[in-house]
Design a protein around this motif. Structure first.
Motif, PDB file in Angstrom:
ATOM      1  N   ASP A  48       0.832  -1.214   0.000  1.00 61.95           N
ATOM      2  CA  ASP A  48       0.000   0.000   0.000  1.00 61.95           C
ATOM      3  C   ASP A  48       0.865   1.261   0.000  1.00 61.95           C
ATOM      4  OD1 ASP A  48      -2.372  -1.351  -0.031  1.00 61.95           O
ATOM      5  OD2 ASP A  48      -2.551  -1.426   2.140  1.00 61.95           O
ATOM      6  N   ALA A  49       2.084   1.111   0.567  1.00 65.49           N
ATOM      7  CA  ALA A  49       2.967   2.283   0.683  1.00 65.49           C
ATOM      8  C   ALA A  49       3.914   2.424  -0.507  1.00 65.49           C
ATOM      9  CB  ALA A  49       3.762   2.177   1.976  1.00 65.49           C
ATOM     10  N   GLY A  50       3.762   1.565  -1.517  1.00 69.09           N
ATOM     11  CA  GLY A  50       4.655   1.612  -2.686  1.00 69.09           C
ATOM     12  C   GLY A  50       5.627   0.445  -2.666  1.00 69.09           C
ATOM     13  N   HIS A  92      -3.970  -6.119   3.522  1.00 65.99           N
ATOM     14  CA  HIS A  92      -4.104  -5.779   2.109  1.00 65.99           C
ATOM     15  C   HIS A  92      -2.723  -5.643   1.472  1.00 65.99           C
ATOM     16  CE1 HIS A  92      -5.095  -2.913  -1.324  1.00 65.99           C
ATOM     17  NE2 HIS A  92      -5.758  -4.023  -1.581  1.00 65.99           N
ATOM     18  N   TRP A  93      -2.506  -6.366   0.383  1.00 64.09           N
ATOM     19  CA  TRP A  93      -1.227  -6.383  -0.326  1.00 64.09           C
ATOM     20  C   TRP A  93      -0.075  -6.781   0.599  1.00 64.09           C
ATOM     21  CZ3 TRP A  93      -0.943  -1.823  -4.372  1.00 64.09           C
ATOM     22  CH2 TRP A  93      -1.995  -1.997  -5.293  1.00 64.09           C
ATOM     23  N   GLY A  94      -0.410  -7.634   1.591  1.00 66.60           N
ATOM     24  CA  GLY A  94       0.626  -8.135   2.498  1.00 66.60           C
ATOM     25  C   GLY A  94       1.347  -9.328   1.899  1.00 66.60           C
ATOM     26  N   ASP A  95       2.390  -9.810   2.621  1.00 66.77           N
ATOM     27  CA  ASP A  95       3.154 -10.965   2.154  1.00 66.77           C
ATOM     28  C   ASP A  95       2.246 -12.184   2.048  1.00 66.77           C
ATOM     29  OD1 ASP A  95       5.393  -9.330   2.297  1.00 66.77           O
ATOM     30  OD2 ASP A  95       5.854  -9.941   4.355  1.00 66.77           O
TER      31      ASP A  95
END
Ligand SMILES: Nc1ncnc2c1ncn2[C@@H]1O[C@H](COP(=O)(O)OP(=O)(O)OP(=O)(O)O)[C@@H](O)[C@H]1O
Ligand SMILES: Nc1nc2c(c(=O)[nH]1)N=C(CO)CN2
Length: 161
Positions: A48-50, A92-95
């Motif tokens: 989420d942070a790029g 969200h969009w984690g490993d």
């Protein structure tokens, strides 16, 4: 018979073994036949942070299948394969040990709560577009155009293994 493009990604555990197992399991789904498997790319994690260079890197690629089952049934099969490899949805969009996304099925446009086609973010992801381009240089994403042009414009870095 439909032609479906499926993207795979893994950034936890034994990534190669997970992907090899997932491709095998996909080929065993009744009504699904493997048509092509792309080269595999090493890609930095997008969160989420790029781009997160501290997170484990991903292996990404694409599989093309010929199938007689519906897109919804195919997505359900992908979720079962993810679960069999210990996929957990924590962030969200984690490993994740394994991610399988349905990218395109015969150019269909579907907008259900559980299934969107084409995959809504594929058009901007080099980690999807590059391996797909390796297999189908003339492919088009419905509503977005040629994947060759989309790939050229995608900002994320991918390195062939
Ligand atoms: N084309 C599609 N492929 C995969 N999942 C989809 C698709 N369309 C809708 N979904 C839904 O999206 C939900 C979230 O999927 P998932 O957890 O794989 O997202 P993600 O991989 O973290 O992020 P992204 O969707 O950006 O790749 C799933 O429950 C699934 O039903
Ligand atoms: N490099 C890379 N980053 C990601 C990936 C992925 O497959 N590869 N998948 C995500 C959510 O699907 C979020 N971030």
């Amino acid at each position: 018979m439909s032609r479906a493009v499926i993207a795979f990604g893994a950034n936890l555990g034994d990534r190669e073994a997970t992907i090899a197992g997932a491709v095998r399991e996909l080929a065993e789904v009744p009504g699904v036949e493997l048509a092509a498997v792309s080269p595999v790319y090493e890609t930095p994690a997008i969160t989420d942070a790029g781009v997160d260079l501290d997170a484990p890197g991903y292996l990404n690629g694409v599989v093309i299948v010929e199938t007689t089952i519906t897109p919804h049934a195919l997505l359900a099969a992908l979720h079962e394969i993810e679960a069999s490899h210990g996929r957990q949805r924590l962030k969200h969009w984690g490993d994740r040990t394994l991610d399988l996304d349905l990218i395109d099925v015969d150019g269909l446009v579907i907008d259900d709560t559980g299934l969107q086609l084409p995959h809504p973010r594929a058009w901007q992801r080099a980690f999807v577009l590059q391996p797909w381009l390796d297999l189908e240089p003339d492919a088009v994403l419905p509503g977005r155009g040629r994947i060759a042009a989309l790939r050229a414009a995608a900002p994320d870095e991918v390195t062939r293994r």
